[in-house]
Design an enzyme around this catalytic site. Structure first.
Site, short mmCIF file in Angstrom:
data_model
loop_
_atom_site.label_atom_id
_atom_site.label_comp_id
_atom_site.label_asym_id
_atom_site.label_seq_id
_atom_site.Cartn_x
_atom_site.Cartn_y
_atom_site.Cartn_z
N GLU A 1 5.23 50.13 -50.72
CA GLU A 1 6.13 49.78 -50.19
C GLU A 1 7.64 49.57 -51.31
O GLU A 1 6.88 49.10 -52.48
CB GLU A 1 6.34 48.17 -49.42
CG GLU A 1 6.13 47.69 -48.49
CD GLU A 1 6.23 46.39 -47.72
OE1 GLU A 1 4.83 46.14 -47.04
OE2 GLU A 1 7.07 45.67 -47.78
N ARG B 1 -0.66 42.68 -45.42
CA ARG B 1 -0.05 43.81 -46.29
C ARG B 1 -0.68 45.45 -46.51
O ARG B 1 -1.30 45.16 -45.73
CB ARG B 1 -1.03 43.30 -47.43
CG ARG B 1 -0.03 41.68 -48.28
CD ARG B 1 1.54 41.99 -48.79
NE ARG B 1 1.62 40.74 -49.90
CZ ARG B 1 3.01 39.74 -48.50
NH1 ARG B 1 3.67 40.20 -47.54
NH2 ARG B 1 2.81 38.70 -49.24
N HIS C 1 9.50 45.21 -42.74
CA HIS C 1 8.79 43.91 -43.41
C HIS C 1 9.48 43.08 -43.18
O HIS C 1 10.24 42.21 -43.79
CB HIS C 1 8.48 44.05 -44.94
CG HIS C 1 7.38 43.04 -45.14
ND1 HIS C 1 7.34 43.04 -46.74
CD2 HIS C 1 7.27 42.21 -44.75
CE1 HIS C 1 5.79 41.98 -46.67
NE2 HIS C 1 6.16 41.63 -46.08
C1 GLV Z 1 5.72 37.72 -46.60
O1 GLV Z 1 5.50 38.81 -45.79
C2 GLV Z 1 4.40 36.55 -46.51
O2 GLV Z 1 3.92 36.81 -47.75
O3 GLV Z 1 5.67 35.24 -46.93
#
Ligand code: GLV
Length: 330
Positions: free
Chosen positions: A266, A237, A284
């Site tokens: 983001e 993250r 991402h």
């Molecule tokens: C993606 O970032 C997730 O947490 O599934």
């Protein structure tokens, strides 16, 4: 309980049909875009289950507006977008999608490691610009991946899958976590303090959830502990890294480069990040394969179907919110 579901954004098959077939009322945002916060608040009331995305901020105001809601099924393994404490207080269950995205995310972590170390994106740009001057012994040298040291921050499933791949590259493995992971130990990884991992690793790869404890875990001080020849990889993250401090470290050459899939704010990036040549920046994509996204949506749907059957949803992240009362309501 009415079997009523809101899916906040188009999701891949077969999840929509799984839910439509069992629902009394089925609502799916037909657009491939997130609902605006005001739309989300307007849309949630009256549904016993909501299937949402990591881009939906499910805060206390949304949860309080969600009258009749018993389950928030997040189509992600991370659930920092949901105020789980408020949900538990309000008796709302929260589920995530662990396991199904492990291999895809580990693959993408490796795409970043290799791309940033071997300057794959820079090289591609040179070719497209027809700027290749011809082979040279000193031309576009990168870092050797095979035989180097990989430091995994976080001892979980994705870190373990990344480590399994690293064995094929003959890497020395370090990991940091609150407790040992026997599978990582079996792969030859050594559990160390974070400072030791940062000081020793050629590649530092982040695999921790975003919590109050991991917010800015990698800040200016920790970046300064890394070797100037080392690379930071983040597929976890964005806010785990102080992104402005990272830009500073990259600009000053305090680390060699970074491979990022996630960002602090983001979909925006910190000022200056895009101008750092020693980075590979992805939007991402960790779990973004057709197979994995289909499995994630199906897993979220399975949790909702379990609730509607009066069973405990299998991927509860707040088991304390489960009570026989839920079964009684079905
Ligand atoms: C993606 O970032 C997730 O947490 O599934």
């Amino acid at each position: 309980m009415e079997r009523s579901v809101l899916i906040t954004r188009l999701v891949p098959d077969p999840a929509p049909e799984m839910l439509r077939a069992a629902a009394d009322r089925f609502t799916m945002n037909p657009a491939d875009r997130p609902l605006e916060p005001a739309e989300l608040i307007r849309s949630v009331p009256g549904h016993s289950a909501v299937l949402c995305q990591l881009t939906d901020r499910i805060d206390r105001s949304v949860l309080e507006a969600a009258r009749g809601c018993r389950l928030i099924a997040n189509m992600a393994v991370g659930f920092n977008n949901i105020d789980v404490e408020a949900a538990t207080e309000l008796g709302i269950l929260v589920t995530n999608t662990p396991g199904v995205l492990t291999e895809a995310t580990a693959d993408l972590t490796w795409a970043l490691i290799l791309a940033v170390a071997r300057r794959v994106v820079e090289g591609d740009a040179v070719m497209r610009a027809e700027a290749f001057p011809g082979w040279g012994p000193l031309y576009m040298l990168g870092a050797e991946v095979s035989g180097s040291t990989l430091g995994l921050v976080g001892p979980g499933r994705i870190a373990t899958a990344v480590a399994r791949r690293a064995v094929g590259f003959g890497m020395r493995l370090l990991y940091h976590g609150r407790r040992p992971n026997p599978e990582l130990d079996t792969l030859g990884a050594r559990l160390v303090e974070l400072d030791e991992l940062l000081a020793e690793s050629d590649f530092v790869s982040l695999h921790v959830p975003l919590t109050d404890q991991t917010h800015h875990l990698i800040d200016a001080t920790r970046l300064a502990r890394m070797k100037p020849t080392a690379y930071l990889i983040n597929t976890a993250r964005g806010p785990v890294v102080d992104e402005s401090a990272l830009v500073e470290a990259l600009r000053a050459g305090r680390i060699a480069g970074a491979g990022l899939d996630v960002y602090e704010r983001e979909p925006k990036m910190a000022d200056g990040l895009a101008d750092c040549p020693n980075t590979v920046l992805l939007p991402h994509l960790g779990s973004a394969t057709r197979k994995t996204r289909g499995a994630m949506a199906a897993m979220a749907a399975e949790n909702i179907l379990a609730l509607w059957r009066g069973q405990k949803p299998p991927n509860l992240v707040n088991p304390d919110a489960w009570s026989p009362e839920h079964e009684g309501r079905v």
